[in-house]
Design a protein around this motif. Structure first.
Motif, PDB file in Angstrom:
ATOM      1  N   ALA A 116      34.215  36.565  37.540  1.00 27.15           N
ATOM      2  CA  ALA A 116      35.293  36.757  36.565  1.00 27.15           C
ATOM      3  C   ALA A 116      34.715  37.097  35.198  1.00 27.15           C
ATOM      4  O   ALA A 116      35.205  38.004  34.504  1.00 27.15           O
ATOM      5  N   VAL A 117      33.654  36.404  34.797  1.00 26.56           N
ATOM      6  CA  VAL A 117      33.011  36.671  33.511  1.00 26.56           C
ATOM      7  C   VAL A 117      32.369  38.050  33.516  1.00 26.56           C
ATOM      8  O   VAL A 117      32.486  38.823  32.539  1.00 26.56           O
ATOM      9  N   LEU A 159      34.946  40.703  33.300  1.00 23.30           N
ATOM     10  CA  LEU A 159      35.531  40.698  31.954  1.00 23.30           C
ATOM     11  C   LEU A 159      34.687  41.542  31.006  1.00 23.30           C
ATOM     12  O   LEU A 159      35.210  42.325  30.199  1.00 23.30           O
ATOM     13  N   LEU A 160      33.365  41.416  31.117  1.00 22.89           N
ATOM     14  CA  LEU A 160      32.484  42.230  30.272  1.00 22.89           C
ATOM     15  C   LEU A 160      32.572  43.705  30.646  1.00 22.89           C
ATOM     16  O   LEU A 160      32.530  44.576  29.766  1.00 22.89           O
ATOM     17  N   VAL A 161      32.684  43.990  31.933  1.00 22.14           N
ATOM     18  CA  VAL A 161      32.846  45.382  32.357  1.00 22.14           C
ATOM     19  C   VAL A 161      34.128  45.963  31.772  1.00 22.14           C
ATOM     20  O   VAL A 161      34.166  47.112  31.316  1.00 22.14           O
ATOM     21  N   THR A 162      35.201  45.167  31.766  1.00 20.77           N
ATOM     22  CA  THR A 162      36.466  45.616  31.190  1.00 20.77           C
ATOM     23  C   THR A 162      36.317  45.915  29.708  1.00 20.77           C
ATOM     24  O   THR A 162      36.793  46.943  29.208  1.00 20.77           O
ATOM     25  N   ARG A 208      40.881  50.671  32.899  1.00 17.22           N
ATOM     26  CA  ARG A 208      40.763  49.421  32.155  1.00 17.22           C
ATOM     27  C   ARG A 208      41.781  48.381  32.619  1.00 17.22           C
ATOM     28  O   ARG A 208      41.460  47.204  32.758  1.00 17.22           O
ATOM     29  N   ARG A 209      43.024  48.798  32.856  1.00 16.01           N
ATOM     30  CA  ARG A 209      44.045  47.837  33.288  1.00 16.01           C
ATOM     31  C   ARG A 209      43.687  47.245  34.642  1.00 16.01           C
ATOM     32  O   ARG A 209      43.838  46.042  34.867  1.00 16.01           O
ATOM     33  N   MET A 210      43.218  48.085  35.562  1.00 19.14           N
ATOM     34  CA  MET A 210      42.827  47.591  36.881  1.00 19.14           C
ATOM     35  C   MET A 210      41.699  46.565  36.777  1.00 19.14           C
ATOM     36  O   MET A 210      41.726  45.505  37.414  1.00 19.14           O
ATOM     37  N   LEU A 211      40.725  46.862  35.946  1.00 18.73           N
ATOM     38  CA  LEU A 211      39.613  45.931  35.768  1.00 18.73           C
ATOM     39  C   LEU A 211      40.090  44.616  35.163  1.00 18.73           C
ATOM     40  O   LEU A 211      39.677  43.534  35.580  1.00 18.73           O
ATOM     41  N   GLY A 212      40.986  44.705  34.179  1.00 11.54           N
ATOM     42  CA  GLY A 212      41.508  43.493  33.555  1.00 11.54           C
ATOM     43  C   GLY A 212      42.264  42.617  34.532  1.00 11.54           C
ATOM     44  O   GLY A 212      42.118  41.386  34.535  1.00 11.54           O
ATOM     45  N   LEU A 213      43.065  43.244  35.402  1.00 16.47           N
ATOM     46  CA  LEU A 213      43.804  42.467  36.398  1.00 16.47           C
ATOM     47  C   LEU A 213      42.869  41.868  37.446  1.00 16.47           C
ATOM     48  O   LEU A 213      43.142  40.788  37.987  1.00 16.47           O
ATOM     49  N   SER A 214      41.768  42.543  37.720  1.00 13.79           N
ATOM     50  CA  SER A 214      40.792  41.972  38.664  1.00 13.79           C
ATOM     51  C   SER A 214      40.130  40.738  38.064  1.00 13.79           C
ATOM     52  O   SER A 214      39.830  39.775  38.784  1.00 13.79           O
ATOM     53  N   GLY A 254      41.464  32.787  41.398  1.00 10.39           N
ATOM     54  CA  GLY A 254      40.759  32.338  42.593  1.00 10.39           C
ATOM     55  C   GLY A 254      39.779  31.220  42.284  1.00 10.39           C
ATOM     56  O   GLY A 254      39.619  30.281  43.082  1.00 10.39           O
ATOM     57  N   HIS A 255      39.146  31.313  41.134  1.00 12.60           N
ATOM     58  CA  HIS A 255      38.230  30.275  40.660  1.00 12.60           C
ATOM     59  C   HIS A 255      38.950  28.929  40.552  1.00 12.60           C
ATOM     60  O   HIS A 255      38.467  27.899  41.032  1.00 12.60           O
TER      61      HIS A 255
END
Length: 311
Positions: A73-74, A77-80, A99-105, A112-113
């Motif tokens: 998740a972290v 988040l940086l990739v986004t 960007r939106r897809m990455l943010g939702l992932s 899940g965490h």
């Protein structure tokens, strides 16, 4: 009645359905970039599932799964957060489309965490709540998760219209505060070994440097990007040294020496976070230096009354 007509009457036209697919663009056309991004965000979940199936998660599989989903998740988040700087550095406007897809992932892995953490504690809600209240790093983590949920729920075009662009932007600027909370949660739960937290914190600092340069209207030229990479890498090494010295009692000189002796690294696992941060920044600088320039549009020739002949 034909299927297309029936779908349109029910408000489910084929074009509307296809526009919601993760591998299509807003016009419903297949996008290789979106498809690749969607496949990449699924890879960590698939790897975790395979490790669980093969019994490779150790003696405490649920605990390991909790750690893995949080780490990813972290990372995502940086990739986004890297999308906007890379769009400017690489002059690649289409990057903004993922960007939106990455943010939702990021939100999906964070949820899940939490879900896996609840499973690990056997859904003992009293124990779960008491752990969150008395453990500071859990309180920080749940605060970051609440922020991610708020951003995820307002990430649609409809919410942008309802809130207005300015209010929506102010809300989503909280992603930087949420990221800092997530990084703090990651560092505190890591306890002794903070190699990974130091790395992701250094990468976040590099992204913030890019954002600061853009705010100051400083062009992201190759020399500027190289200087940013080296400075942020050095700052990451110094912060890692300070953490070990103050929080764990490990000799600061030993940590600093490990950062200085980069020539004698035997394998990738021994490369310090500061060097990875500098390498990431230098890679971005190199990519920016060799990016493909935009083709300049042809100049239009104004048409109109013919010019009078010179005497």
């Amino acid at each position: 009645m034909r299927r297309g007509e029936c779908n349109e009457e029910n408000g489910m036209s084929p074009s509307l359905i296809s526009s919601w697919l993760p591998w299509t663009d807003r016009q419903g056309r297949f996008s290789g970039l979106r498809a690749a991004a969607f496949a990449l965000v699924l890879v960590p979940a698939l790897l975790l599932a395979v490790d669980a199936w093969m019994g490779q998660l150790g003696s405490k599989p649920w605990t390991q799964a909790v750690h893995d989903t949080g780490t990813w998740a972290v990372r995502l988040l940086l990739v986004t957060l890297a999308v906007s700087p890379l769009r400017r550095i690489l002059d690649w406007g289409k990057l903004i489309g993922i960007r939106r897809m990455l943010g939702l992932s990021v939100l999906a892995y964070a949820l899940g965490h939490l879900a896996l953490y609840c499973i690990d504690l056997a859904f003992d809600w009293g124990l779960i709540l008491s752990e969150i209240v008395k453990r500071f790093y859990l309180l920080v983590g749940i605060t970051a998760l609440v922020g991610l949920v708020a951003l995820g729920m307002t990430s649609t075009d409809g919410m942008i219209r309802r809130m207005g662009a300015k209010r929506w932007q102010r809300l989503h600027n909280l992603i930087y505060v949420i990221t800092m909370l997530g990084l703090l949660h990651f560092a505190l739960q890591s306890k002794i070994d903070v190699t990974q937290p130091a790395l992701v914190t250094g990468l976040f600092a590099l992204l913030m440097v890019y954002r600061g340069l853009d705010k100051l209207k400083i062009s992201l030229t190759t020399p500027v990007l190289i200087a940013a990479a080296l400075a942020t890498g050095l700052a990451t090494a110094l912060c890692e040294t300070a953490w070990y010295a103050l929080a764990t009692g490990v000799s600061a000189w030993m940590v600093f020496q490990a950062n200085a002796d980069f020539v004698v690294y035997q394998d990738l696992a021994s490369v310090r976070p500061g060097h990875w941060v500098a390498l990431a920044g230098l890679t971005a600088a190199l990519a920016g230096a060799f990016r493909r320039p935009k083709a300049k549009p042809a100049r239009r020739v104004k048409t109109g009354a013919p010019a009078r002949a010179m005497p």
